[in-house]
Design an enzyme around this catalytic site. Structure first.
Site, PDB file in Angstrom:
ATOM      1  N   SER A 160       9.243   0.501  -0.231  1.00 44.32           N
ATOM      2  CA  SER A 160      10.430   0.827   0.577  1.00 44.32           C
ATOM      3  C   SER A 160      11.577   1.402  -0.262  1.00 44.32           C
ATOM      4  O   SER A 160      12.303   2.285   0.205  1.00 44.32           O
ATOM      5  CB  SER A 160      10.906  -0.420   1.323  1.00 44.32           C
ATOM      6  OG  SER A 160       9.882  -0.874   2.188  1.00 44.32           O
ATOM      7  N   GLU A 185      -5.418 -11.931  -1.216  1.00 45.06           N
ATOM      8  CA  GLU A 185      -4.168 -12.564  -0.775  1.00 45.06           C
ATOM      9  C   GLU A 185      -4.424 -13.875  -0.045  1.00 45.06           C
ATOM     10  O   GLU A 185      -5.364 -13.997   0.743  1.00 45.06           O
ATOM     11  CB  GLU A 185      -3.413 -11.580   0.129  1.00 45.06           C
ATOM     12  CG  GLU A 185      -2.090 -12.114   0.659  1.00 45.06           C
ATOM     13  CD  GLU A 185      -1.212 -11.027   1.280  1.00 45.06           C
ATOM     14  OE1 GLU A 185      -1.227  -9.884   0.788  1.00 45.06           O
ATOM     15  OE2 GLU A 185      -0.531 -11.329   2.278  1.00 45.06           O
ATOM     16  N   ASP A 187      -4.286  -0.321  -1.898  1.00 49.39           N
ATOM     17  CA  ASP A 187      -3.359  -1.334  -1.393  1.00 49.39           C
ATOM     18  C   ASP A 187      -3.812  -1.794   0.001  1.00 49.39           C
ATOM     19  O   ASP A 187      -4.066  -0.958   0.873  1.00 49.39           O
ATOM     20  CB  ASP A 187      -1.960  -0.695  -1.316  1.00 49.39           C
ATOM     21  CG  ASP A 187      -0.868  -1.708  -1.095  1.00 49.39           C
ATOM     22  OD1 ASP A 187      -1.039  -2.874  -1.493  1.00 49.39           O
ATOM     23  OD2 ASP A 187       0.186  -1.327  -0.526  1.00 49.39           O
TER      24      ASP A 187
HETATM   25  P1  13P Z   1       8.076  -3.144   0.190  1.00 53.18           P
HETATM   26  O1  13P Z   1       8.042  -2.773   1.632  1.00 53.18           O
HETATM   27  O2  13P Z   1       9.005  -4.271  -0.070  1.00 53.18           O
HETATM   28  O3  13P Z   1       8.380  -1.986  -0.698  1.00 53.18           O
HETATM   29  O4  13P Z   1       6.611  -3.683  -0.222  1.00 53.18           O
HETATM   30  C1  13P Z   1       5.586  -2.804  -0.553  1.00 53.18           C
HETATM   31  C2  13P Z   1       4.269  -3.498  -0.651  1.00 53.18           C
HETATM   32  O5  13P Z   1       4.142  -4.699  -0.717  1.00 53.18           O
HETATM   33  C3  13P Z   1       3.082  -2.642  -0.687  1.00 53.18           C
HETATM   34  O6  13P Z   1       1.893  -3.367  -0.651  1.00 53.18           O
HETATM   35  O1  G3H Z   2       2.580  -2.647   2.102  1.00 59.44           O
HETATM   36  C1  G3H Z   2       2.386  -1.499   1.992  1.00 59.44           C
HETATM   37  C2  G3H Z   2       3.191  -0.307   1.914  1.00 59.44           C
HETATM   38  O2  G3H Z   2       4.508  -0.467   2.224  1.00 59.44           O
HETATM   39  C3  G3H Z   2       2.467   0.801   2.538  1.00 59.44           C
HETATM   40  O3  G3H Z   2       3.024   1.219   3.704  1.00 59.44           O
HETATM   41  O4  G3H Z   2       1.032   1.398   5.191  1.00 59.44           O
HETATM   42  O5  G3H Z   2       3.154   2.653   5.689  1.00 59.44           O
HETATM   43  O6  G3H Z   2       1.712   3.328   3.771  1.00 59.44           O
HETATM   44  P1  G3H Z   2       2.179   2.218   4.658  1.00 59.44           P
HETATM   45 ZN    ZN Z   3       1.882  -5.132   0.532  1.00 60.91          ZN
END
Ligand code: 13P
Ligand code: G3H
Ligand code: ZN
Length: 315
Positions: A259, A134, A82
């Site tokens: 989240s 993105e 991610d």
């Molecule tokens: P949220 O903070 O809305 O859960 O989004 C998570 C996200 O986009 C991780 O890449």
């Molecule tokens: O968008 C990403 C996630 O909410 C990951 O959050 O970078 O705190 O692990 P983090």
């Molecule tokens: Zn994200």
């Protein structure tokens, strides 16, 4: 079964009007909560690891837990990086066995975003790995990316065809009003997503999988539990679930949720300690957190993503 890419998942999701849940993982209990839910609902799933997760848990630990999840459940599971921020990071994940990576160069001008993304795609495709990138900028905070609301920028539909064809990416994350974190909309304002932009993007990119980041709904009953047991999360507001369901029926094939899992775990742990102040065995309160995560994820699979029962067609 071995880890899979998201290719088949997105083909089926696009065709049948649902989305795959992409859940962020940082520890054993979160992984188990998610995959227990997916097993119970026979759902395909994307487990994603952020830069923050790598720092916290060490990617090798997470990767082996995820491989164990795939062996234990037999479900189609995609292991995704991610918000990768460099070719080097994407390469190292690909070399370790990730089946999907995101290169997030959205903070750069279009030409630079294209250049960086294309390099990642060339390397990833040579290794059988798929790539998400993105266009546009989401507001909100995560470890690797911090964007103030004033710097957030909706995706420009005029750029999406050039971006996808020049880079060769497999899926595109767009900014239509979602944001990272638990505070997405100002209290008293009406949450809104730019479905007109999503529609326009889908017209320019027929049959192309779109991704929504920042798509937690921040369940108000769980926020109330947190606040009832000593927490302080006033004004935590997420994306209404009916909007996400609508997006999943359109071109959105991947919905990122982090989240909501954090909120569920925190509510369960706060409640646990209030009820059992003498407990000190982590299995007791982390067990409750795992059960709470499973409950939230099952609800998402059935009522929001629409991917319950779809594991078999995604193999
Ligand atoms: P949220 O903070 O809305 O859960 O989004 C998570 C996200 O986009 C991780 O890449
Ligand atoms: O968008 C990403 C996630 O909410 C990951 O959050 O970078 O705190 O692990 P983090
Ligand atoms: Zn994200």
């Amino acid at each position: 079964m071995p880890l899979v890419t998201s290719k088949k998942m997105f083909e089926q999701a696009y065709k049948n009007g649902y989305a795959i849940g992409a859940f962020n993982v940082n520890n054993l209990e979160t992984i188990q909560g998610i995959v227990n839910a997916c097993k119970a609902q026979n759902a395909p799933v994307i487990l994603q690891v952020s830069a923050g997760a790598r720092k916290y848990a060490n990617p090798t630990y997470l990767q082996h837990l995820i491989i164990a999840a795939s062996e234990e459940t037999g479900l189609p599971i995609c292991l995704h990086l991610d918000h990768g921020d460099s070719l080097e990071l994407c390469k190292s994940c690909i070399e370790k066995g990730f089946t999907s990576v995101m290169i997030d160069a959205s903070k750069y001008p279009l030409d630079e975003n294209i250049r960086i993304t294309k390099e990642v795609v060339e390397y990833a495709h040579d290794h059988g790995v798929v790539v998400e990138a993105e266009l546009g900028k989401l507001a909100g905070i995560e470890d690797a990316v911090k964007v103030n609301a004033k710097d957030a920028m909706f995706t420009d539909p005029d750029e999406v065809y050039e971006f996808t064809t020049k880079t060769g990416i497999d899926s595109l994350a767009i900014a239509i009003g979602t944001s990272h974190g638990a505070y997405k909309f100002k209290p008293g304002t009406k949450p809104q997503l730019r479905f007109d932009i999503l529609d326009e993007v889908a017209k320019r990119l027929p049959n192309f999988p779109i991704v929504l980041h920042g798509a937690s709904s921040v369940p108000q009953d769980l926020v109330a539990v947190i606040n009832q047991y000593g927490g302080k999360m006033p004004d935590a507001i997420g994306v209404p679930e009916d909007m996400l369901r609508q997006a999943a029926r359109m071109a959105v094939c991947k919905i990122n949720i982090d989240s909501d899992l954090r909120v569920a775990a925190t509510a369960a742990i706060r409640k646990h300690f209030n009820e059992y102040p003498d407990h000190f065995d982590p299995r007791q309160y982390l067990g409750d957190a795992r059960t709470a995560i499973q409950k939230v994820v099952e609800h998402k699979l059935i009522d929001v993503l629409g991917c319950a029962g779809k594991a078999d067609e995604c193999r």
